[in-house]
Design an enzyme around this catalytic site. Structure first.
Site, PDB file in Angstrom:
ATOM      1  N   ASP A   1      42.745  41.826  26.292  1.00 55.19           N
ATOM      2  CA  ASP A   1      42.497  42.558  27.540  1.00 55.19           C
ATOM      3  C   ASP A   1      41.471  43.654  27.281  1.00 55.19           C
ATOM      4  O   ASP A   1      41.327  44.126  26.147  1.00 55.19           O
ATOM      5  CB  ASP A   1      43.794  43.209  28.049  1.00 55.19           C
ATOM      6  CG  ASP A   1      44.854  42.163  28.344  1.00 55.19           C
ATOM      7  OD1 ASP A   1      44.498  41.013  28.632  1.00 55.19           O
ATOM      8  OD2 ASP A   1      46.051  42.516  28.265  1.00 55.19           O
TER       9      ASP A   1
HETATM   10  N1  URA Z   1      48.912  40.311  25.028  1.00 53.83           N
HETATM   11  C1  URA Z   1      48.536  41.148  26.026  1.00 53.83           C
HETATM   12  O1  URA Z   1      49.322  41.471  26.891  1.00 53.83           O
HETATM   13  N2  URA Z   1      47.272  41.602  26.014  1.00 53.83           N
HETATM   14  C2  URA Z   1      46.369  41.300  25.078  1.00 53.83           C
HETATM   15  O2  URA Z   1      45.229  41.793  25.104  1.00 53.83           O
HETATM   16  C3  URA Z   1      46.777  40.445  24.033  1.00 53.83           C
HETATM   17  C4  URA Z   1      48.056  39.947  24.036  1.00 53.83           C
END
Ligand code: URA
Length: 241
Positions: free
Chosen positions: A103
Site C-alpha cells: 500500500d
Molecule cells: N497487507 C496490507 O494490508 N498492506 C500492505 O501493504 C501489505 C500487506
C-alpha cells in the site's frame, strides 16, 4: 550478441535508436568507442559506457527497494508518487514490475523485476513464500488477538482462512508476523478481523531475505544468492540486505 541488440535488451530504446547511439560515438567498451552497431560482444561480465555512464550487462534485473511512505506500486499513480519514479528510464524501458504490491502508506522491502518467471514464483498463491510484517496498532495487542491470528480469520469476499505464523508481540502496540498469501490489504484486514487496527505497516522480510542496511528510498540489485533467498519457502536462515 550484436552491440545494437545488447543495448536494446538493456533498455536503451528501439534497435534504430541504439544504432544511432553507437554511430554518434557515445558507446564505449573497454576504453574503445565502438562505432559499428554490428560489433560482436561477449556478454560475460560485460561493462560498457553510454554517454559516460557505466552500466553492467544484466540478462534480467532483480531489485530490492526499501519503499518509502507515499509511493504507490502502480505505473499511473494518481494521489501519490509512483515507486517507478525512483528508477531511471533505462530500467523502466526494460518493463520493470513490482513483485506483489505494498500500500502507499506501507514501508519496507519491495522487489522489482523484469523476469516474469521470478514474479510468478513469488506471487503465485501455491508457492507460499512468507512475508514478514511489523506493525504498530491503534489498540493494545492481547493474547486472544494473537491466538486468532495464528488460528486464522475469514476475510470478506475472500475464500478460505487467513492465518499468520511467527506472530510475535514486540511492545504493547507492536506486532510482527508472517503471512503466506497476499490478498488485497491482507495484514490490515486481518488485524481488523481480530478487532484491532494497523496504524503503521512495514515489510521486513520476503522468504529468507531481510531488510537491514538499506535506507528508505534506496535500492540495490540482488545477487544470485539473494534471489534464491527471496524465493525460499522457509524463513530461515536469514540473508540481510
Ligand atoms: N497487507 C496490507 O494490508 N498492506 C500492505 O501493504 C501489505 C500487506
Amino acid at each position: 550478441m550484436l552491440l545494437e541488440k545488447m543495448l536494446q535488451s538493456q533498455g536503451f530504446g528501439s534497435r534504430k535508436h541504439c544504432q544511432q547511439l553507437i554511430k554518434n560515438g557515445v558507446v564505449v567498451i573497454q576504453d574503445q568507442t565502438i562505432l559499428d552497431p554490428k560489433f560482436k560482444l561477449n556478454l560475460q561480465n560485460l561493462e560498457y559506457k553510454v554517454h559516460g555512464e557505466t552500466f553492467q550487462y544484466r540478462e534480467k534485473v532483480y531489485i530490492a527497494l526499501n519503499k518509502p511512505q507515499g509511493y504507490e506500486c502502480s505505473h499511473q499513480a494518481t494521489h501519490h508518487y509512483s515507486v517507478f519514479d525512483l528508477f531511471n528510464d533505462v530500467l523502466m524501458n526494460r518493463g520493470l514490475q513490482c513483485v506483489g504490491r505494498l500500500d502507499q502508506d506501507t514501508t519496507g522491502l519491495l522487489l522489482l523485476t523484469d523476469d516474469g518467471q521470478f514474479l510468478q514464483a513469488l506471487t503465485h498463491p501455491k508457492k507460499h513464500v512468507a512475508k514478514v510484517y511489523q506493525m504498530q496498532t491503534a489498540d493494545p495487542i492481547d493474547n486472544i488477538q494473537i491466538q486468532q491470528l495464528e488460528t486464522g480469520v475469514e476475510l470478506r469476499n475472500e475464500k478460505g482462512i487467513f492465518a499468520a505464523t511467527e506472530v510475535k508481540q514486540i511492545a504493547e502496540h507492536e506486532l510482527s508476523m508472517a503471512i503466506h498469501q497476499g490478498v488485497y490489504h491482507q495484514v490490515k484486514r486481518m488485524l481488523a478481523a481480530v478487532g484491532n487496527k494497523v496504524e503503521r505497516l512495514h515489510r521486513a522480510q520476503i522468504g529468507q531475505l531481510k531488510l537491514s542496511q538499506l535506507a528508505e528510498g534506496e535500492w540495490v540489485y540482488l545477487t544470485e544468492q539473494q534471489i534464491l533467498a527471496a524465493k525460499n519457502q522457509s524463513i530461515e536462515p536469514l540473508l540481510e540486505i
